[in-house]
Design a protein around this motif. Structure first.
Motif, PDB file in Angstrom:
ATOM      1  N   LYS A  64       0.780  -1.082  -0.214  1.00  0.00           N
ATOM      2  CA  LYS A  64      -0.296   0.160   0.048  1.00  0.00           C
ATOM      3  C   LYS A  64       0.746   1.298   0.009  1.00  0.00           C
ATOM      4  O   LYS A  64       0.318   2.324   0.187  1.00  0.00           O
ATOM      5  CB  LYS A  64      -0.858   0.197   1.342  1.00  0.00           C
ATOM      6  CG  LYS A  64      -1.885  -0.943   1.096  1.00  0.00           C
ATOM      7  CD  LYS A  64      -3.028  -1.055   2.214  1.00  0.00           C
ATOM      8  CE  LYS A  64      -4.084  -2.206   2.408  1.00  0.00           C
ATOM      9  NZ  LYS A  64      -5.001  -2.147   3.446  1.00  0.00           N
ATOM     10  N   GLU A  65       1.985   1.157  -0.039  1.00  0.00           N
ATOM     11  CA  GLU A  65       2.881   2.240  -0.198  1.00  0.00           C
ATOM     12  C   GLU A  65       4.246   2.222  -1.267  1.00  0.00           C
ATOM     13  O   GLU A  65       4.368   1.121  -1.707  1.00  0.00           O
ATOM     14  CB  GLU A  65       3.521   2.561   1.265  1.00  0.00           C
ATOM     15  CG  GLU A  65       4.511   1.494   1.885  1.00  0.00           C
ATOM     16  CD  GLU A  65       5.015   1.809   3.256  1.00  0.00           C
ATOM     17  OE1 GLU A  65       4.859   2.886   3.619  1.00  0.00           O
ATOM     18  OE2 GLU A  65       5.785   1.030   3.914  1.00  0.00           O
ATOM     19  N   VAL A  66       4.828   3.421  -1.450  1.00  0.00           N
ATOM     20  CA  VAL A  66       5.922   3.129  -2.242  1.00  0.00           C
ATOM     21  C   VAL A  66       7.203   3.815  -1.520  1.00  0.00           C
ATOM     22  O   VAL A  66       7.243   4.752  -0.915  1.00  0.00           O
ATOM     23  CB  VAL A  66       5.737   4.176  -3.759  1.00  0.00           C
ATOM     24  CG1 VAL A  66       6.715   4.036  -4.542  1.00  0.00           C
ATOM     25  CG2 VAL A  66       4.543   3.842  -4.250  1.00  0.00           C
ATOM     26  N   ILE A  67       8.375   2.990  -1.829  1.00  0.00           N
ATOM     27  CA  ILE A  67       9.753   3.298  -1.112  1.00  0.00           C
ATOM     28  C   ILE A  67      10.552   3.522  -2.367  1.00  0.00           C
ATOM     29  O   ILE A  67      10.632   2.875  -3.441  1.00  0.00           O
ATOM     30  CB  ILE A  67      10.006   2.142  -0.359  1.00  0.00           C
ATOM     31  CG1 ILE A  67       9.085   1.692   0.564  1.00  0.00           C
ATOM     32  CG2 ILE A  67      11.430   2.422   0.164  1.00  0.00           C
ATOM     33  CD1 ILE A  67       9.524   0.459   1.402  1.00  0.00           C
ATOM     34  N   ALA A  68      10.982   4.883  -2.374  1.00  0.00           N
ATOM     35  CA  ALA A  68      11.809   5.368  -3.650  1.00  0.00           C
ATOM     36  C   ALA A  68      13.035   6.051  -3.181  1.00  0.00           C
ATOM     37  O   ALA A  68      12.755   6.783  -2.080  1.00  0.00           O
ATOM     38  CB  ALA A  68      10.883   6.135  -4.598  1.00  0.00           C
ATOM     39  N   GLU A  69      14.209   6.033  -3.747  1.00  0.00           N
ATOM     40  CA  GLU A  69      15.225   6.913  -3.357  1.00  0.00           C
ATOM     41  C   GLU A  69      14.955   8.211  -3.456  1.00  0.00           C
ATOM     42  O   GLU A  69      14.257   8.926  -4.452  1.00  0.00           O
ATOM     43  CB  GLU A  69      16.225   6.517  -4.225  1.00  0.00           C
ATOM     44  CG  GLU A  69      16.735   5.212  -4.443  1.00  0.00           C
ATOM     45  CD  GLU A  69      17.990   4.745  -5.179  1.00  0.00           C
ATOM     46  OE1 GLU A  69      18.542   5.706  -5.982  1.00  0.00           O
ATOM     47  OE2 GLU A  69      18.298   3.724  -5.559  1.00  0.00           O
ATOM     48  N   GLU A  70      15.366   9.237  -2.396  1.00  0.00           N
ATOM     49  CA  GLU A  70      15.192  10.624  -2.534  1.00  0.00           C
ATOM     50  C   GLU A  70      15.912  11.265  -3.505  1.00  0.00           C
ATOM     51  O   GLU A  70      17.206  11.176  -3.375  1.00  0.00           O
ATOM     52  CB  GLU A  70      15.309  11.056  -1.247  1.00  0.00           C
ATOM     53  CG  GLU A  70      14.306  10.539   0.135  1.00  0.00           C
ATOM     54  CD  GLU A  70      14.773  11.063   1.506  1.00  0.00           C
ATOM     55  OE1 GLU A  70      15.224  12.247   1.612  1.00  0.00           O
ATOM     56  OE2 GLU A  70      13.802  10.717   2.239  1.00  0.00           O
ATOM     57  N   ASN A  71      15.597  11.678  -4.405  1.00  0.00           N
ATOM     58  CA  ASN A  71      16.080  12.561  -5.659  1.00  0.00           C
ATOM     59  C   ASN A  71      15.350  13.674  -6.021  1.00  0.00           C
ATOM     60  O   ASN A  71      13.832  13.484  -5.807  1.00  0.00           O
ATOM     61  CB  ASN A  71      16.929  11.847  -6.401  1.00  0.00           C
ATOM     62  CG  ASN A  71      16.149  10.683  -7.062  1.00  0.00           C
ATOM     63  OD1 ASN A  71      15.146  11.115  -7.682  1.00  0.00           O
ATOM     64  ND2 ASN A  71      16.092   9.331  -6.773  1.00  0.00           N
ATOM     65  N   ASP A  72      15.853  14.308  -7.022  1.00  0.00           N
ATOM     66  CA  ASP A  72      14.820  15.333  -7.771  1.00  0.00           C
ATOM     67  C   ASP A  72      14.129  14.680  -8.987  1.00  0.00           C
ATOM     68  O   ASP A  72      13.314  15.355  -9.474  1.00  0.00           O
ATOM     69  CB  ASP A  72      15.748  16.583  -8.256  1.00  0.00           C
ATOM     70  CG  ASP A  72      16.090  17.258  -7.039  1.00  0.00           C
ATOM     71  OD1 ASP A  72      15.703  17.398  -6.069  1.00  0.00           O
ATOM     72  OD2 ASP A  72      17.276  17.804  -7.480  1.00  0.00           O
ATOM     73  N   SER A  73      14.517  13.461  -9.217  1.00  0.00           N
ATOM     74  CA  SER A  73      13.882  12.578 -10.541  1.00  0.00           C
ATOM     75  C   SER A  73      12.637  12.168  -9.820  1.00  0.00           C
ATOM     76  O   SER A  73      11.755  12.060 -10.994  1.00  0.00           O
ATOM     77  CB  SER A  73      14.882  11.737 -11.100  1.00  0.00           C
ATOM     78  OG  SER A  73      16.127  12.433 -11.400  1.00  0.00           O
ATOM     79  N   VAL A  74      12.405  11.759  -8.981  1.00  0.00           N
ATOM     80  CA  VAL A  74      11.027  11.012  -8.485  1.00  0.00           C
ATOM     81  C   VAL A  74      10.401  11.683  -7.452  1.00  0.00           C
ATOM     82  O   VAL A  74      10.834  11.996  -6.429  1.00  0.00           O
ATOM     83  CB  VAL A  74      11.425   9.829  -8.129  1.00  0.00           C
ATOM     84  CG1 VAL A  74      10.199   8.935  -7.771  1.00  0.00           C
ATOM     85  CG2 VAL A  74      12.171   9.032  -9.375  1.00  0.00           C
ATOM     86  N   LEU A  75       9.065  11.872  -7.718  1.00  0.00           N
ATOM     87  CA  LEU A  75       8.581  12.425  -6.437  1.00  0.00           C
ATOM     88  C   LEU A  75       7.249  11.400  -6.254  1.00  0.00           C
ATOM     89  O   LEU A  75       6.256  11.330  -7.139  1.00  0.00           O
ATOM     90  CB  LEU A  75       7.735  13.680  -6.647  1.00  0.00           C
ATOM     91  CG  LEU A  75       6.736  14.509  -5.860  1.00  0.00           C
ATOM     92  CD1 LEU A  75       7.601  14.673  -4.442  1.00  0.00           C
ATOM     93  CD2 LEU A  75       6.353  15.838  -6.052  1.00  0.00           C
ATOM     94  N   VAL A  76       6.809  11.251  -5.194  1.00  0.00           N
ATOM     95  CA  VAL A  76       5.838  10.207  -4.683  1.00  0.00           C
ATOM     96  C   VAL A  76       4.653  11.035  -4.077  1.00  0.00           C
ATOM     97  O   VAL A  76       5.108  11.570  -2.833  1.00  0.00           O
ATOM     98  CB  VAL A  76       6.280   8.988  -3.909  1.00  0.00           C
ATOM     99  CG1 VAL A  76       5.107   8.098  -3.553  1.00  0.00           C
ATOM    100  CG2 VAL A  76       7.317   8.292  -4.771  1.00  0.00           C
ATOM    101  N   SER A  77       3.438  11.018  -4.597  1.00  0.00           N
ATOM    102  CA  SER A  77       2.475  11.768  -3.742  1.00  0.00           C
ATOM    103  C   SER A  77       1.226  10.889  -3.852  1.00  0.00           C
ATOM    104  O   SER A  77       0.638  10.512  -4.817  1.00  0.00           O
ATOM    105  CB  SER A  77       2.202  13.060  -4.275  1.00  0.00           C
ATOM    106  OG  SER A  77       1.245  13.543  -3.775  1.00  0.00           O
ATOM    107  N   GLN A  78       0.653  10.438  -2.671  1.00  0.00           N
ATOM    108  CA  GLN A  78      -0.469   9.531  -2.684  1.00  0.00           C
ATOM    109  C   GLN A  78      -0.253   8.332  -3.232  1.00  0.00           C
ATOM    110  O   GLN A  78      -1.260   8.112  -4.211  1.00  0.00           O
ATOM    111  CB  GLN A  78      -1.904  10.336  -2.746  1.00  0.00           C
ATOM    112  CG  GLN A  78      -1.863  11.311  -1.474  1.00  0.00           C
ATOM    113  CD  GLN A  78      -3.291  12.148  -1.802  1.00  0.00           C
ATOM    114  OE1 GLN A  78      -3.725  12.198  -2.895  1.00  0.00           O
ATOM    115  NE2 GLN A  78      -3.666  12.957  -0.875  1.00  0.00           N
ATOM    116  N   ASN A  79       0.691   7.543  -3.437  1.00  0.00           N
ATOM    117  CA  ASN A  79       0.789   6.476  -4.188  1.00  0.00           C
ATOM    118  C   ASN A  79       1.144   6.745  -5.893  1.00  0.00           C
ATOM    119  O   ASN A  79       0.941   5.659  -6.581  1.00  0.00           O
ATOM    120  CB  ASN A  79      -0.113   5.202  -3.836  1.00  0.00           C
ATOM    121  CG  ASN A  79       0.235   4.639  -2.687  1.00  0.00           C
ATOM    122  OD1 ASN A  79       1.134   4.833  -2.207  1.00  0.00           O
ATOM    123  ND2 ASN A  79      -0.461   3.655  -2.436  1.00  0.00           N
TER     124      ASN A  79
END
Length: 445
Positions: A64-79
Motif C-alpha cells: 500500500k506504499e511506495v519506497i523510492a530513493e530521495e532525489n529530484d527525479s522522482v516524487l511520490v504523492s499518495q502512491n
C-alpha cells in the motif's frame, strides 16, 4: 459450374500473359524492403541492455506504499509515482492502488525496468506517459509483471479524455526484454501510443474492453510473442493525417489475436515480413459453408484438361476499363464487380468491421505464416494487395478470402482458402506462381 470454368480460362490466360514479366518480382521485393526500412527505424536504446551497471533509480512497491530513493527525479504523492527526468528506473513489488506518471521535462529516454511488478489503479491507467522524448519499458528476464487499470477513469475535468489505456503514452514507446507482461484493460485499450509503438521482445498477454494495441503513427513488432483478446480491434495504427504514418510492420515473432472487430487494421498499409500470426475476428467464420472447390496448382494449367475457346479474349492486367459503358464491366466469375462490392461495403460502413487484416492503402505479405478465421474478409485492402510468399490459411464466413479494391498480385507461396463466399476479388488478379486452393460458396474469384 460453367461460370466458374470460364473464370478459370480467363485466369489461366492471364497467367500466360504475365509470365514473361515475373522476373521483376525480385526487384519489387528489394524495393519493398527499402520501403520498410524507411517506415520503421530502430534506435540503439530500443534494444534491451543490462541496467545493473547503469546509474539506476530504485522504486519498490510495498503493498500500500511506495519506497523510492530521495532525489529530484522522482516524487511520490499518495502512491502516484511522478518521474520528471530521463534516466533508468528499476521498479519491483506490488502496489494495490497507484500509478506511474512519466512527465519528463528534459530531452532523452526514460527507461522503466519492470522487475517483477504487480500494479493496479482504481481510478486511471497504471502507467501514464504524459511527456517524454521517448520511453522504453523493459521486461526483465524471468519476471512476471501485471498491470490492471480501473473500470472507470477519474479525470481532472470534463474536457480531459487521456489516458485511456492500461499503458498510455503520448510519445514514442518501445517495449523490449524477455520477461512476461500481463495487461488487464478494464476501461478501454490495452496499450496505446499516440506516436510510434515498437514491441521488440517479451511475452505479452492482453485482455481489453476495446482495442488490444494502438500505435497511432506506427506499430512494429519483432522477436516478441503477443496474445490479444479484445472486444474491439486487435491491433491498429490510426493516423489519417500524415501520409507517411499509420502503418503496421510485422517483422517476425508470434502474434495471436481474438478480436470482436478487425484483427489487424492500418490506416495506411500492413507489411507482413515474417513470423507466425493467428487471427480470429468477429467470432470467426460459421462452422460450415457449402461451395465449390478450385485448385491452381501449376502455372498455365487448365483444370480438368479443358482448353479455352479459340475466341477467348485476352485480358492483360493493365486493361483500361474506365470507358466501358455501365453494365459491361467484365465480371469476376459472375459475381459483383469490385466497384459494386465496394459500394455495398460503404453502405454498411456504420456496422462493426470484422475483417482479419484490413488496410486503407496496401497489404504486402512478403513471408510468414498467417492463419485467419474471420467473419468478414480475411485480407482486405482498399487499394492493392500483394502476396510475395508465405503460407496463408484463410476462412471467412460472409465475404471474400482475399479482397482488393485495386489489384491483387500473387507471386508465390501457399494459399489455402478453407471457407469463403468468394475466394479472390480485385480489379485485376495477377498470379505468377504459388500453390492456391480455394473453397468458395459462390466463385473462386
Amino acid at each position: 459450374m460453367e461460370r466458374i470454368i470460364n473464370y478459370r480460362w480467363f485466369l489461366t490466360l492471364s497467367v500466360i500473359l504475365i509470365i514473361t514479366i515475373s522476373g521483376c518480382s525480385q526487384e519489387n521485393g528489394e524495393a519493398t524492403d527499402e520501403l520498410i526500412n524507411n517506415l520503421v527505424k530502430y534506435d540503439t536504446d530500443d534494444a534491451y541492455t543490462s541496467w545493473e551497471d547503469q546509474e539506476a533509480i530504485s522504486i519498490h512497491l510495498d503493498g500500500k506504499e511506495v519506497i523510492a530513493e530521495e532525489n529530484d527525479s522522482v516524487l511520490v504523492s499518495q502512491n502516484q509515482i511522478n518521474i520528471y527526468t530521463s534516466g533508468t528506473y528499476v521498479i519491483d513489488g506490488t502496489l494495490e492502488d497507484g500509478q506511474i506518471v512519466v512527465d519528463a521535462e528534459d530531452s532523452g529516454t526514460v527507461r522503466l525496468i519492470l522487475n517483477g511488478v504487480s500494479l493496479q489503479s482504481s481510478t486511471s491507467a497504471p502507467i501514464y506517459i504524459k511527456q517524454a522524448e521517448k520511453t522504453v519499458i523493459s521486461l526483465e528476464e524471468d519476471t512476471q509483471n501485471t498491470l490492471t487499470d480501473a473500470t472507470e477513469y477519474v479525470y481532472a475535468d470534463e474536457e480531459t479524455d487521456e489516458p485511456e489505456a492500461t499503458i498510455f503514452s503520448k510519445d514514442d514507446l518501445t517495449i523490449n526484454g524477455s520477461g512476461t507482461l500481463k495487461i488487464n484493460g478494464n476501461y478501454n485499450d490495452g496499450i496505446t501510443s499516440r506516436d510510434a509503438l515498437k514491441i521488440i521482445g517479451g511475452t505479452i498477454n492482453i485482455t481489453s474492453i476495446d482495442d488490444g494495441i494502438v500505435g497511432r503513427d506506427l506499430f512494429a513488432m519483432k522477436k516478441a510473442s503477443i496474445t490479444i483478446d479484445a472486444k474491439g480491434d486487435g491491433v491498429k495504427s490510426s493516423n489519417d493525417e500524415d501520409e507517411s504514418k499509420g502503418n503496421i510492420i510485422l517483422e517476425n515473432g508470434e502474434l495471436n489475436i481474438k478480436a470482436g472487430g478487425d484483427g489487424i487494421q492500418a490506416e495506411k498499409s500492413v507489411y507482413g515480413i515474417d513470423g507466425k500470426y493467428s487471427i480470429i475476428s468477429g467470432g470467426g467464420s460459421p462452422e460450415e459453408i457449402e461451395g465449390t472447390t478450385t485448385d491452381f496448382d501449376r502455372m498455365g494449367e487448365i483444370p480438368n484438361g479443358e482448353n479455352p475457346p479459340e475466341n477467348m479474349p485476352q485480358m492483360p492486367s493493365n486493361t483500361d476499363r474506365s470507358d466501358l459503358p455501365e453494365g459491361d464491366f467484365p465480371s469476376n466469375g459472375g459475381g459483383d464487380s469490385p466497384q459494386a462490392s465496394s459500394q455495398n461495403k460503404d453502405e454498411t460502413e456504420d456496422t462493426e468491421s470484422t475483417k482479419g487484416i484490413k488496410a486503407n492503402e496496401e497489404i504486402h505479405i512478403l513471408n510468414g505464416s498467417f492463419t485467419i478465421d474471420s467473419f468478414d474478409d480475411a485480407l482486405h485492402s482498399n487499394k492493392n494487395l500483394v502476396i510475395s510468399d508465405g503460407d496463408l490459411f484463410l476462412s471467412t464466413g460472409g465475404d471474400d478470402a482475399i479482397h482488393a479494391d485495386g489489384d491483387v498480385q500473387i507471386e508465390n507461396g501457399t494459399i489455402d482458402v478453407k471457407k469463403s463466399y468468394e475466394g479472390l476479388e480485385g480489379l485485376n488478379i495477377t498470379i505468377t506462381g504459388g500453390d492456391i486452393h480455394i473453397h468458395a460458396e459462390d466463385d473462386g474469384g
